[in-house]
Design a protein around this motif. Structure first.
Motif, PDB file in Angstrom:
ATOM      1  N   ARG A 196     -38.695 -29.295 -30.448  1.00  0.00           N
ATOM      2  CA  ARG A 196     -37.921 -28.532 -29.463  1.00  0.00           C
ATOM      3  C   ARG A 196     -37.767 -27.090 -29.967  1.00  0.00           C
ATOM      4  NH1 ARG A 196     -32.423 -31.375 -28.005  1.00  0.00           N
ATOM      5  NH2 ARG A 196     -33.664 -32.852 -26.813  1.00  0.00           N
ATOM      6  N   LEU A 197     -38.602 -26.204 -29.449  1.00  0.00           N
ATOM      7  CA  LEU A 197     -38.768 -24.849 -29.986  1.00  0.00           C
ATOM      8  C   LEU A 197     -38.129 -23.775 -29.112  1.00  0.00           C
ATOM      9  CD1 LEU A 197     -40.314 -22.832 -31.939  1.00  0.00           C
ATOM     10  CD2 LEU A 197     -42.215 -22.974 -30.300  1.00  0.00           C
ATOM     11  N   ASN A 198     -37.446 -22.813 -29.766  1.00  0.00           N
ATOM     12  CA  ASN A 198     -37.147 -21.522 -29.125  1.00  0.00           C
ATOM     13  C   ASN A 198     -36.758 -20.504 -30.208  1.00  0.00           C
ATOM     14  OD1 ASN A 198     -34.514 -23.010 -29.287  1.00  0.00           O
ATOM     15  ND2 ASN A 198     -33.694 -21.187 -28.355  1.00  0.00           N
ATOM     16  N   TYR A 199     -37.227 -19.307 -30.161  1.00  0.00           N
ATOM     17  CA  TYR A 199     -38.442 -18.819 -29.524  1.00  0.00           C
ATOM     18  C   TYR A 199     -39.386 -18.418 -30.649  1.00  0.00           C
ATOM     19  CZ  TYR A 199     -35.844 -18.110 -25.112  1.00  0.00           C
ATOM     20  OH  TYR A 199     -35.106 -18.271 -23.967  1.00  0.00           O
ATOM     21  N   ALA A 200     -40.670 -18.756 -30.547  1.00  0.00           N
ATOM     22  CA  ALA A 200     -41.654 -18.260 -31.509  1.00  0.00           C
ATOM     23  C   ALA A 200     -41.950 -16.794 -31.205  1.00  0.00           C
ATOM     24  CB  ALA A 200     -42.937 -19.084 -31.437  1.00  0.00           C
ATOM     25  N   VAL A 201     -42.113 -15.985 -32.261  1.00  0.00           N
ATOM     26  CA  VAL A 201     -42.420 -14.563 -32.082  1.00  0.00           C
ATOM     27  C   VAL A 201     -43.562 -14.140 -32.993  1.00  0.00           C
ATOM     28  CG1 VAL A 201     -40.063 -13.960 -31.384  1.00  0.00           C
ATOM     29  CG2 VAL A 201     -40.704 -13.798 -33.803  1.00  0.00           C
ATOM     30  N   ASP A 202     -44.248 -13.082 -32.570  1.00  0.00           N
ATOM     31  CA  ASP A 202     -45.363 -12.494 -33.287  1.00  0.00           C
ATOM     32  C   ASP A 202     -45.298 -11.000 -32.970  1.00  0.00           C
ATOM     33  OD1 ASP A 202     -48.406 -13.221 -34.366  1.00  0.00           O
ATOM     34  OD2 ASP A 202     -48.432 -11.539 -32.978  1.00  0.00           O
ATOM     35  N   PHE A 203     -45.981 -10.162 -33.716  1.00  0.00           N
ATOM     36  CA  PHE A 203     -45.922  -8.730 -33.407  1.00  0.00           C
ATOM     37  C   PHE A 203     -46.603  -8.403 -32.089  1.00  0.00           C
ATOM     38  CE2 PHE A 203     -49.120  -9.655 -36.654  1.00  0.00           C
ATOM     39  CZ  PHE A 203     -50.300  -9.253 -36.045  1.00  0.00           C
ATOM     40  N   ARG A 204     -47.312  -9.377 -31.472  1.00  0.00           N
ATOM     41  CA  ARG A 204     -48.000  -9.144 -30.202  1.00  0.00           C
ATOM     42  C   ARG A 204     -47.290  -9.757 -29.004  1.00  0.00           C
ATOM     43  NH1 ARG A 204     -53.309 -11.316 -33.114  1.00  0.00           N
ATOM     44  NH2 ARG A 204     -51.589 -12.548 -33.960  1.00  0.00           N
ATOM     45  N   TYR A 205     -46.273 -10.567 -29.225  1.00  0.00           N
ATOM     46  CA  TYR A 205     -45.543 -11.166 -28.098  1.00  0.00           C
ATOM     47  C   TYR A 205     -44.196 -11.688 -28.573  1.00  0.00           C
ATOM     48  CZ  TYR A 205     -45.881 -16.073 -29.519  1.00  0.00           C
ATOM     49  OH  TYR A 205     -45.712 -17.264 -30.167  1.00  0.00           O
ATOM     50  N   GLY A 206     -43.346 -12.004 -27.613  1.00  0.00           N
ATOM     51  CA  GLY A 206     -42.088 -12.671 -27.922  1.00  0.00           C
ATOM     52  C   GLY A 206     -40.871 -11.775 -27.761  1.00  0.00           C
ATOM     53  N   TRP A 232     -40.716 -16.841 -36.663  1.00  0.00           N
ATOM     54  CA  TRP A 232     -42.058 -16.286 -36.768  1.00  0.00           C
ATOM     55  C   TRP A 232     -43.091 -17.351 -36.394  1.00  0.00           C
ATOM     56  CZ3 TRP A 232     -44.368 -11.835 -36.859  1.00  0.00           C
ATOM     57  CH2 TRP A 232     -45.649 -11.694 -37.392  1.00  0.00           C
ATOM     58  N   GLN A 233     -44.084 -16.968 -35.594  1.00  0.00           N
ATOM     59  CA  GLN A 233     -45.072 -17.932 -35.107  1.00  0.00           C
ATOM     60  C   GLN A 233     -45.762 -18.674 -36.247  1.00  0.00           C
ATOM     61  OE1 GLN A 233     -48.104 -17.309 -31.745  1.00  0.00           O
ATOM     62  NE2 GLN A 233     -49.311 -16.923 -33.576  1.00  0.00           N
ATOM     63  N   GLY A 234     -46.095 -17.970 -37.312  1.00  0.00           N
ATOM     64  CA  GLY A 234     -46.763 -18.630 -38.436  1.00  0.00           C
ATOM     65  C   GLY A 234     -45.918 -19.719 -39.055  1.00  0.00           C
ATOM     66  N   ASP A 235     -44.601 -19.473 -39.183  1.00  0.00           N
ATOM     67  CA  ASP A 235     -43.703 -20.506 -39.701  1.00  0.00           C
ATOM     68  C   ASP A 235     -43.602 -21.673 -38.728  1.00  0.00           C
ATOM     69  OD1 ASP A 235     -42.827 -19.363 -42.208  1.00  0.00           O
ATOM     70  OD2 ASP A 235     -41.704 -17.892 -41.057  1.00  0.00           O
ATOM     71  N   ALA A 236     -43.535 -21.367 -37.425  1.00  0.00           N
ATOM     72  CA  ALA A 236     -43.483 -22.424 -36.418  1.00  0.00           C
ATOM     73  C   ALA A 236     -44.758 -23.268 -36.439  1.00  0.00           C
ATOM     74  CB  ALA A 236     -43.267 -21.821 -35.031  1.00  0.00           C
ATOM     75  N   ASN A 237     -45.906 -22.620 -36.639  1.00  0.00           N
ATOM     76  CA  ASN A 237     -47.170 -23.353 -36.731  1.00  0.00           C
ATOM     77  C   ASN A 237     -47.165 -24.313 -37.915  1.00  0.00           C
ATOM     78  OD1 ASN A 237     -48.389 -22.140 -34.508  1.00  0.00           O
ATOM     79  ND2 ASN A 237     -49.454 -20.593 -35.702  1.00  0.00           N
ATOM     80  N   GLU A 238     -46.699 -23.833 -39.056  1.00  0.00           N
ATOM     81  CA  GLU A 238     -46.662 -24.691 -40.248  1.00  0.00           C
ATOM     82  C   GLU A 238     -45.772 -25.907 -40.010  1.00  0.00           C
ATOM     83  OE1 GLU A 238     -46.216 -23.357 -44.145  1.00  0.00           O
ATOM     84  OE2 GLU A 238     -47.911 -21.970 -44.055  1.00  0.00           O
ATOM     85  N   ILE A 239     -44.615 -25.673 -39.422  1.00  0.00           N
ATOM     86  CA  ILE A 239     -43.686 -26.782 -39.178  1.00  0.00           C
ATOM     87  C   ILE A 239     -44.310 -27.802 -38.232  1.00  0.00           C
ATOM     88  CG2 ILE A 239     -41.459 -27.390 -38.134  1.00  0.00           C
ATOM     89  CD1 ILE A 239     -40.459 -24.622 -39.189  1.00  0.00           C
ATOM     90  N   ALA A 240     -45.038 -27.330 -37.212  1.00  0.00           N
ATOM     91  CA  ALA A 240     -45.679 -28.260 -36.268  1.00  0.00           C
ATOM     92  C   ALA A 240     -46.693 -29.148 -36.987  1.00  0.00           C
ATOM     93  CB  ALA A 240     -46.362 -27.479 -35.150  1.00  0.00           C
ATOM     94  N   ILE A 241     -47.510 -28.553 -37.848  1.00  0.00           N
ATOM     95  CA  ILE A 241     -48.518 -29.328 -38.571  1.00  0.00           C
ATOM     96  C   ILE A 241     -47.846 -30.309 -39.530  1.00  0.00           C
ATOM     97  CG2 ILE A 241     -50.403 -29.181 -40.243  1.00  0.00           C
ATOM     98  CD1 ILE A 241     -50.970 -26.333 -38.999  1.00  0.00           C
ATOM     99  N   ARG A 242     -46.877 -29.828 -40.274  1.00  0.00           N
ATOM    100  CA  ARG A 242     -46.198 -30.680 -41.254  1.00  0.00           C
ATOM    101  C   ARG A 242     -45.397 -31.797 -40.570  1.00  0.00           C
ATOM    102  NH1 ARG A 242     -42.815 -26.943 -45.085  1.00  0.00           N
ATOM    103  NH2 ARG A 242     -42.660 -28.886 -46.283  1.00  0.00           N
ATOM    104  N   SER A 243     -45.031 -31.573 -39.305  1.00  0.00           N
ATOM    105  CA  SER A 243     -44.271 -32.580 -38.564  1.00  0.00           C
ATOM    106  C   SER A 243     -45.069 -33.856 -38.328  1.00  0.00           C
ATOM    107  CB  SER A 243     -43.799 -32.003 -37.224  1.00  0.00           C
ATOM    108  OG  SER A 243     -42.788 -31.043 -37.421  1.00  0.00           O
ATOM    109  N   LEU A 244     -46.391 -33.797 -38.446  1.00  0.00           N
ATOM    110  CA  LEU A 244     -47.198 -35.017 -38.308  1.00  0.00           C
ATOM    111  C   LEU A 244     -46.788 -36.080 -39.329  1.00  0.00           C
ATOM    112  CD1 LEU A 244     -50.695 -33.394 -37.673  1.00  0.00           C
ATOM    113  CD2 LEU A 244     -49.466 -34.896 -36.078  1.00  0.00           C
ATOM    114  N   LEU A 245     -46.174 -35.661 -40.423  1.00  0.00           N
ATOM    115  CA  LEU A 245     -45.725 -36.609 -41.451  1.00  0.00           C
ATOM    116  C   LEU A 245     -44.315 -37.128 -41.169  1.00  0.00           C
ATOM    117  CD1 LEU A 245     -46.985 -34.758 -44.663  1.00  0.00           C
ATOM    118  CD2 LEU A 245     -48.136 -36.582 -43.385  1.00  0.00           C
ATOM    119  N   HIS A 246     -43.712 -36.692 -40.066  1.00  0.00           N
ATOM    120  CA  HIS A 246     -42.325 -37.070 -39.780  1.00  0.00           C
ATOM    121  C   HIS A 246     -42.161 -37.704 -38.400  1.00  0.00           C
ATOM    122  CE1 HIS A 246     -40.790 -35.021 -43.410  1.00  0.00           C
ATOM    123  NE2 HIS A 246     -41.794 -34.189 -43.186  1.00  0.00           N
ATOM    124  N   CYS A 247     -43.252 -38.144 -37.805  1.00  0.00           N
ATOM    125  CA  CYS A 247     -43.181 -38.829 -36.509  1.00  0.00           C
ATOM    126  C   CYS A 247     -42.560 -40.209 -36.688  1.00  0.00           C
ATOM    127  CB  CYS A 247     -44.584 -38.945 -35.905  1.00  0.00           C
ATOM    128  SG  CYS A 247     -45.372 -37.357 -35.552  1.00  0.00           S
TER     129      CYS A 247
END
Length: 339
Positions: A196-206, A232-247
């Motif tokens: 449940r995400l809000n809000y991812a940001v990057d220097f190009r959007y958000g 930060w989008q990069g941190d959000a990306n990492e958390i999404a990938i690492r979340s595969l171990l917490h399903c």
């Protein structure tokens, strides 16, 4: 341009030590459904880079309609196997490869008004079909903080135990998405994590870029929603990938955002200092906001690595130099659920 995009991505999109340790534990191939959105392309690249760095050969698939050929080219350049697929077409969906790990990014937000039926099909109907197709997989399913109630600032953000109060059909359909994934997680014992995400940001959007752009162009900033959460989008990306171990089954809900409750006005004033332009404002603060308590996320994964001041400074320089934008506004000021 002084700022080189590839160098920035090399600096801010390098897999962290924690991500490398976790991808060592991910067994089998991974599929990103709806990869062509704002986060998917960079997430796929980050995942491939992390797997390569630890010497693993898991395949990473990226699925989208790929109506934009540029997006498909970007996906393929990163080492992700691109598959063109209309996920709402059952024949195409059920013909996708079986994989043990799925990150579900598909959804529809902007353009909901006047296209409500498609929004519900994408956000609520499709999760049921995906749940049946990948009932033997782990699924990290993206959701939205828009399903939560507006709260007073002195209450802090809403944690995972809070009761949803979605406003408008987009947010209602997002709650529908969560409920469908929860149902099939129980029915099929499918391990699921609702992200449940809000809000991812990057220097190009958000949100941060939008506030900075308003300051740069002299446009007034809407203060009705005077506080926001961002990550930060990069941190959000990492958390999404690492979340595969917490399903888990039943599905685990996880709020994902940064630790601060940011003042929109404070962010604007920081940009004013950096850009040498005054910030101007419109409307009065209404005293409530969509705020997300992500303390459980921080307990599991630690605090995000890119700080809000770094984000503001990087974004200010990017805006000053005329850097490209994704052109996908967040409408974070929206209070009536009309997207």
């Amino acid at each position: 341009m002084i700022m080189d995009l590839k160098k920035l991505e090399e600096k801010y999109a390098v897999p962290s030590r924690e991500l490398l340790e976790d991808v060592k534990q991910i067994e089998g191939d991974i599929m990103l459904l709806g990869i062509a959105g704002k986060m998917g392309v960079s997430m796929g690249k980050l995942l491939v880079d992390a797997l390569r760095a630890v010497g693993k050969d898991n395949k990473v698939y990226g699925v989208s309609r790929f109506s934009d050929p540029k997006a498909k080219a970007q996906v393929e350049e990163s080492g992700v196997i691109a598959i063109a697929c209309d996920l709402l077409n059952d024949a195409e969906l059920f013909n996708l490869p079986e994989v043990p790990n799925v990150i579900y990014l598909a959804g529809h937000k902007f353009g909901t008004v006047g296209n409500e039926d498609f929004t519900w099909a994408m956000n609520t109907y499709l999760p049921g079909r995906v749940s049946e197709k990948f009932k033997n997989s782990k699924i990290v399913a993206f959701s939205s903080g828009n399903i939560l109630p507006f709260v007073k600032l002195n209450q802090g953000g809403v944690d995972e135990s809070g009761t949803p109060e979605p406003i408008g059909e987009y947010a209602q359909s997002c709650l529908g998405r969560e409920r469908i994934f929860q149902y099939f997680s129980k029915k099929n014992q499918t391990p699921v994590l609702i992200y449940r995400l809000n809000y991812a940001v990057d220097f190009r959007y958000g949100v941060i870029m939008e506030i900075g752009k308003s300051v740069l162009q002299g446009n007034p900033i809407d203060l009705r929603t005077e506080n926001v959460n961002v990550i930060w989008q990069g941190d959000a990306n990492e958390i999404a990938i690492r979340s595969l171990l917490h399903c888990e089954s039943p599905a685990k809900i996880l709020n994902v955002t940064g630790p601060e409750t940011l003042s929109t006005k404070w962010v604007a004033e920081e940009f004013a200092k950096l850009l040498g332009k005054p910030a101007t404002y419109a409307y009065e603060a209404e005293g409530t906001a969509l705020l997300n308590n992500a303390s459980e996320c921080h307990r599991i994964f630690g605090y995000p690595k890119v700080t809000i001041r770094e984000i503001i400074e990087l974004t200010a320089q990017w805006l000053q130099e005329g850097g490209e934008e994704f052109g996908k506004p967040t409408h974070f000021q929206e209070r009536g659920g009309q997207f």
